[in-house]
Write a protein that holds these residues in place. Structure first.
Motif, short mmCIF file in Angstrom:
data_model
loop_
_atom_site.label_atom_id
_atom_site.label_comp_id
_atom_site.label_asym_id
_atom_site.label_seq_id
_atom_site.Cartn_x
_atom_site.Cartn_y
_atom_site.Cartn_z
N LEU A 1 88.57 -67.96 28.09
CA LEU A 1 88.81 -67.85 26.65
C LEU A 1 88.36 -66.49 26.14
O LEU A 1 87.31 -65.98 26.52
N ASN A 2 89.18 -65.89 25.24
CA ASN A 2 88.82 -64.63 24.61
C ASN A 2 88.91 -64.77 23.10
O ASN A 2 89.24 -65.84 22.58
N ASP A 3 88.64 -63.70 22.38
CA ASP A 3 88.59 -63.77 20.92
C ASP A 3 89.92 -64.18 20.31
O ASP A 3 89.95 -64.87 19.29
N SER A 4 91.03 -63.76 20.92
CA SER A 4 92.34 -64.03 20.31
C SER A 4 92.65 -65.51 20.23
O SER A 4 93.39 -65.95 19.34
N ILE A 5 92.09 -66.30 21.15
CA ILE A 5 92.37 -67.73 21.16
C ILE A 5 91.81 -68.42 19.92
O ILE A 5 92.22 -69.52 19.54
N PHE A 6 90.86 -67.75 19.24
CA PHE A 6 90.22 -68.35 18.06
C PHE A 6 90.72 -67.75 16.75
O PHE A 6 90.14 -67.98 15.70
N GLU A 7 91.80 -66.98 16.81
CA GLU A 7 92.39 -66.47 15.58
C GLU A 7 92.99 -67.62 14.79
O GLU A 7 93.76 -68.42 15.32
N GLY A 8 92.65 -67.71 13.52
CA GLY A 8 93.10 -68.84 12.71
C GLY A 8 92.44 -70.15 13.07
O GLY A 8 92.91 -71.23 12.72
N PHE A 9 91.34 -70.04 13.79
CA PHE A 9 90.61 -71.20 14.31
C PHE A 9 90.23 -72.18 13.19
O PHE A 9 90.48 -73.39 13.28
N THR A 10 89.65 -71.69 12.11
CA THR A 10 89.14 -72.57 11.06
C THR A 10 90.26 -73.29 10.31
O THR A 10 90.03 -74.34 9.73
N ASN A 11 91.47 -72.76 10.36
CA ASN A 11 92.58 -73.39 9.64
C ASN A 11 93.08 -74.65 10.34
O ASN A 11 93.77 -75.47 9.73
N THR A 12 92.78 -74.79 11.62
CA THR A 12 93.28 -75.94 12.39
C THR A 12 92.19 -76.95 12.73
O THR A 12 92.48 -78.00 13.28
N LEU A 13 90.95 -76.63 12.41
CA LEU A 13 89.84 -77.49 12.82
C LEU A 13 89.78 -78.79 12.03
O LEU A 13 89.87 -78.80 10.81
N LYS A 14 89.60 -79.89 12.78
CA LYS A 14 89.31 -81.18 12.16
C LYS A 14 88.10 -81.83 12.83
O LYS A 14 87.91 -83.04 12.74
N LEU A 15 87.29 -80.99 13.50
CA LEU A 15 86.14 -81.49 14.25
C LEU A 15 84.94 -81.69 13.33
O LEU A 15 83.89 -81.08 13.50
N LYS A 16 85.08 -82.56 12.39
CA LYS A 16 84.02 -82.75 11.40
C LYS A 16 82.79 -83.42 11.98
O LYS A 16 81.70 -83.36 11.39
N SER A 17 82.94 -84.07 13.13
CA SER A 17 81.80 -84.78 13.74
C SER A 17 81.15 -84.00 14.87
O SER A 17 80.15 -84.46 15.44
N LEU A 18 81.70 -82.83 15.22
CA LEU A 18 81.21 -82.10 16.39
C LEU A 18 79.77 -81.64 16.20
O LEU A 18 79.45 -80.94 15.25
N GLN A 19 78.90 -82.02 17.16
CA GLN A 19 77.49 -81.67 17.10
C GLN A 19 77.12 -80.59 18.12
O GLN A 19 76.24 -79.78 17.87
N SER A 20 77.80 -80.60 19.29
CA SER A 20 77.45 -79.67 20.36
C SER A 20 78.71 -78.99 20.88
O SER A 20 79.68 -79.66 21.24
N LEU A 21 78.67 -77.65 20.93
CA LEU A 21 79.81 -76.86 21.42
C LEU A 21 79.30 -75.86 22.45
O LEU A 21 78.41 -75.06 22.18
N ASP A 22 79.88 -75.92 23.66
CA ASP A 22 79.49 -75.02 24.74
C ASP A 22 80.67 -74.13 25.10
O ASP A 22 81.67 -74.59 25.66
N LEU A 23 80.56 -72.83 24.78
CA LEU A 23 81.59 -71.84 25.10
C LEU A 23 81.04 -70.79 26.05
O LEU A 23 81.54 -69.67 26.12
N SER A 24 80.01 -71.12 26.79
CA SER A 24 79.39 -70.17 27.71
C SER A 24 80.37 -69.75 28.81
O SER A 24 81.31 -70.47 29.13
N GLY A 25 80.11 -68.55 29.38
CA GLY A 25 80.86 -68.12 30.54
C GLY A 25 82.31 -67.80 30.27
O GLY A 25 83.16 -67.98 31.14
N ASN A 26 82.63 -67.33 29.07
CA ASN A 26 83.99 -66.92 28.74
C ASN A 26 84.03 -65.41 28.51
O ASN A 26 83.20 -64.68 29.05
N HIS A 27 84.98 -64.92 27.72
CA HIS A 27 85.14 -63.48 27.51
C HIS A 27 85.06 -63.14 26.01
O HIS A 27 85.79 -62.28 25.53
N LEU A 28 84.18 -63.80 25.31
CA LEU A 28 84.08 -63.60 23.86
C LEU A 28 83.25 -62.36 23.54
O LEU A 28 82.19 -62.15 24.13
N LYS A 29 83.74 -61.56 22.61
CA LYS A 29 82.99 -60.39 22.14
C LYS A 29 82.33 -60.65 20.79
O LYS A 29 81.43 -59.92 20.38
N GLN A 30 82.80 -61.68 20.11
CA GLN A 30 82.17 -62.06 18.85
C GLN A 30 82.13 -63.58 18.74
O GLN A 30 82.92 -64.28 19.36
#
Length: 652
Positions: free
Chosen positions: A199-228
């Motif tokens: 996963l890189n930064d581009s995959i999260f463009e417009g991310f907040t507009n599609t989110l319905k994860l209102k119950s999400l407590q834990s998110l693990d995005l380790s070991g990807n290619h994120l710069k921000q």
């Protein structure tokens, strides 16, 4: 006589309540399909509830199979061969009360038809050969699915599921925005891991507009290619965020989040201004920003230069890891350490005496200050940290006597004071310390919240034996890791292994005098290293009481006299060295445990030569086998080198 009949009736009733005949036959059919040799699964054994890897529960006054663990059944097959195969899902139909099914590490490519289990809640398919998520329409009660370390390219069969836990880690796929949008619509999801993908930064463009994860407590995005850090405003329930092993440089999207756990270790942050957003997170309990760097030096980089800001003192942390950054020469005196249980400040260029703020660290379990430039004497108040189980002060310049107040650390299991300048005698009161006596050092103190996703490979890229991997999974709620040198190797201990490890390392100091007899009464200790000191006198005969000792190193001292013959009774001993002393007299006969190692200098040297040649041959074979494996499997090749990058400093 009547009592005997009653007991017999109870026993017969218990057997009558065993699994149904349909379940028993169904399990035997599964055994044939998996071709695994489990002697307890036998047609003559009527009650399958007593078979291994099976758990039954009372359902409507009848014992029914509710858990089935068929993991790693092809362990004997060379893992570099293509062993993928498909399983007929109809074999599970007799197990209609099944709630937990573990099919991990079996090389499965999928199912020949739809898996139909109306009561199944948890399905583990990790470590297989899946290229797409199986059809899960026949699992209406499913809330947890583990799909890590496959080759997933297609996530469409996740559509419409009401999951609480989803693990997609280690598939090394970029996944499209359309596929990830399936996940972003899971309103019931609480725990999500997409670590070690592409996963890189581009995959999260417009991310907040599609989110319905209102119950999400834990998110693990380790070991990807994120710069921000992605924009996570659409996750109001998020408390645990894991972003280690990326290329993070910008953290501004963390602003406003009410996190309790934040892992930013092994990234490329260089600006202290970026870190300012962290110092204002008053809800933060567990923070790891260790080993951030701008270069590829062996010991990590020096991105965060200068002392920490005073705003750091606002944090009321339980877990703190700042290792591998140049934050010296001192820590702010206002640090609130009263609630910290695990503190890792390895190699951050701290100088001077032990920080005073540790005086109030009454909850401290792990104190890791290795490889700094601390000096002076150990203050007596250190002995008041009654919860301390791991004291790691190696690689500093502490001097003076080892204070007897350390004998007040009644829960200690690992103490490393090596590579300092301590002088004088070894305290005779060390026999009062726990060092593996679990009645004094209760289990569970190393436990810390963490997402339950683990790599099934060790630090050398080798597949972890299944029994150890399962223990690690059980303890996967704990990120705590303690490093300790034993058997001449520097190892990392975590999970159940950490709970059971015990050791005392006083090597490479200026200690003198005789070894106290009382040290021989540490009957539960696993590793004892007193090498490279100036110890005199004889080896205490009380060492014959070290029943659990595995590594005993007394080399490079001035010990004299004979090796006590009683030491041959130490059946757990696998590493023993008394080289470079003034020992004389007869040596124990080459039998029992002593038949496995040598002691005299010339014997030891010849042993080292023979061992070196045998090791070189074994290493060559292992190396060629590994190269062959990596050539045959691009998936595991990527996994192997990413793991090396993370855990072996020379690869960073």
């Amino acid at each position: 006589m009547g009592t005997m009949i009653l007991l017999l009736d109870c026993e017969l009733s218990g057997r009558a309540l065993g699994c149904t005949e349909d379940e028993r036959i169904g399990l035997l059919n599964l055994k044939a399909a998996f071709k695994f040799p489990n002697p307890s699964w036998h047609a003559d054994h009527q009650d399958c509830c007593r078979w291994k890897e099976i758990k039954c529960s009372n359902v409507a006054n009848t014992m029914r199979v509710t858990e089935l663990h068929l993991n790693d059944t092809i362990e004997q097959m060379p893992f570099y061969l293509d062993a993928s195969w498909s399983l007929n899902a109809s074999l599970f139909l007799p197990l209609d009360e099944l709630q937990v099914l573990d099919l991990s590490l079996n090389g499965l490519a999928g199912f020949t038809n739809t898996l139909r289990l109306k009561n199944l809640r948890s399905l583990n398919l990790s470590g297989n050969d899946l290229k797409q998520v199986p059809n899960l329409d026949g699992l209406p009660s499913l809330t947890k699915i583990f799909l890590s370390f496959n080759r997933l390219e297609d996530l469409n069969n996740l559509k419409g599921l009401k999951l609480e836990t989803l693990d997609l880690s280690g598939n090394y796929q970029s996944f499209s925005q359309d596929e990830l949008s399936i996940i972003w619509n899971m309103t019931s999801l609480k725990y999500l891991s997409i670590n070690w993908n592409e996963l890189n930064d581009s995959i999260f463009e417009g991310f907040t507009n599609t989110l319905k994860l209102k119950s999400l407590q834990s998110l693990d995005l380790s070991g990807n290619h994120l710069k921000q850090v992605p924009d996570l405003d659409g996750l109001p329930s998020l408390t645990d965020l894991y972003l280690s092993d990326n290329s993070l440089e910008h953290l501004h999207h963390l602003k406003g989040l009410k996190l309790e756990v934040l892992d930013l270790s092994f990234n490329k942050m260089s600006s202290k201004d970026e870190l300012s957003v962290i110092w204002n997170m008053t809800s933060l309990k567990h923070l790891s920003i260790g080993w951030n760097s701008l270069n590829d030096s062996i010991f990590g980089g020096n991105s965060f230069r200068g002392t920490l800001p005073l705003s750091f003192c606002k944090l009321e942390l339980e877990y703190l890891d700042l290792s591998g950054n140049d934050l010296g020469p001192s820590m702010p005196s206002c640090v609130n350490a009263s609630g910290i249980t695990h503190l890792h400040l390895e190699r951050i260029n701290l100088r001077g005496p032990l920080p005073d703020f540790l005086h109030d660290a009454s909850s401290m379990v792990t104190l890791d200050l290795r490889n700094n430039a601390f000096s002076g004497v150990i203050p007596s108040w250190l002995g008041s940290l009654s919860e301390l189980r791991a004291l790691l002060l190696a690689g500093n310049s502490f001097d003076g006597l080892i204070p007897e107040e350390l004998c007040q650390l009644r829960s200690i299991s690992m103490m490393d004071l090596s590579h300092n300048k301590f002088s004088g005698r070894i305290p005779s009161c060390f026999d009062k310390l726990a060092f593996g006596n679990y009645s004094q050092a209760p289990n569970g103190t190393f436990q810390m919240p963490r997402a339950p996703f683990l790599l099934p490979f060790n630090n050398y890229g080798e597949k972890i034996p299944m029994h150890i991997y399962l223990e690690m999974l059980v303890q996967a709620s704990s990120p705590e890791e303690v490093e300790f040198t034993s058997k001449y190797r520097h190892e990392s201990y975590t999970g159940l292994v950490l709970e059971r490890m015990s050791g005392l390392d006083l090597s490479c100091n200026n200690l003198s005098g005789s070894i106290p007899l009382q040290v021989g009464y540490l009957g539960e200790i696993h590793s004892l290293n007193l090498s490279y000191n100036h110890l005199t006198g004889s080896i205490p005969v009380t060492f014959s009481n070290l029943d659990q000792i595995e590594c005993l190193d007394l080399s490079h001292n001035s010990l004299s006299g004979e090796i006590p013959l009683q030491l041959i009774e130490l059946y757990s001993l696998s590493t023993f060295s008394v080289a470079y002393n003034n020992l004389s007299g007869r040596t124990p006969e080459q039998n029992k445990q002593f038949g496995t190692f040598t002691r005299e200098k010339h014997q030891e040297d010849s042993f080292k030569i023979a061992f070196a040649w045998s090791f070189a041959g074994s290493y060559a074979v292992a190396f060629l086998g590994t190269v062959l494996f990596l050539c045959l499997s691009s998936h595991y090749r990527t996994l192997f080198f990413n793991f090396l990058y993370r855990h072996v400093p020379y690869f960073r």
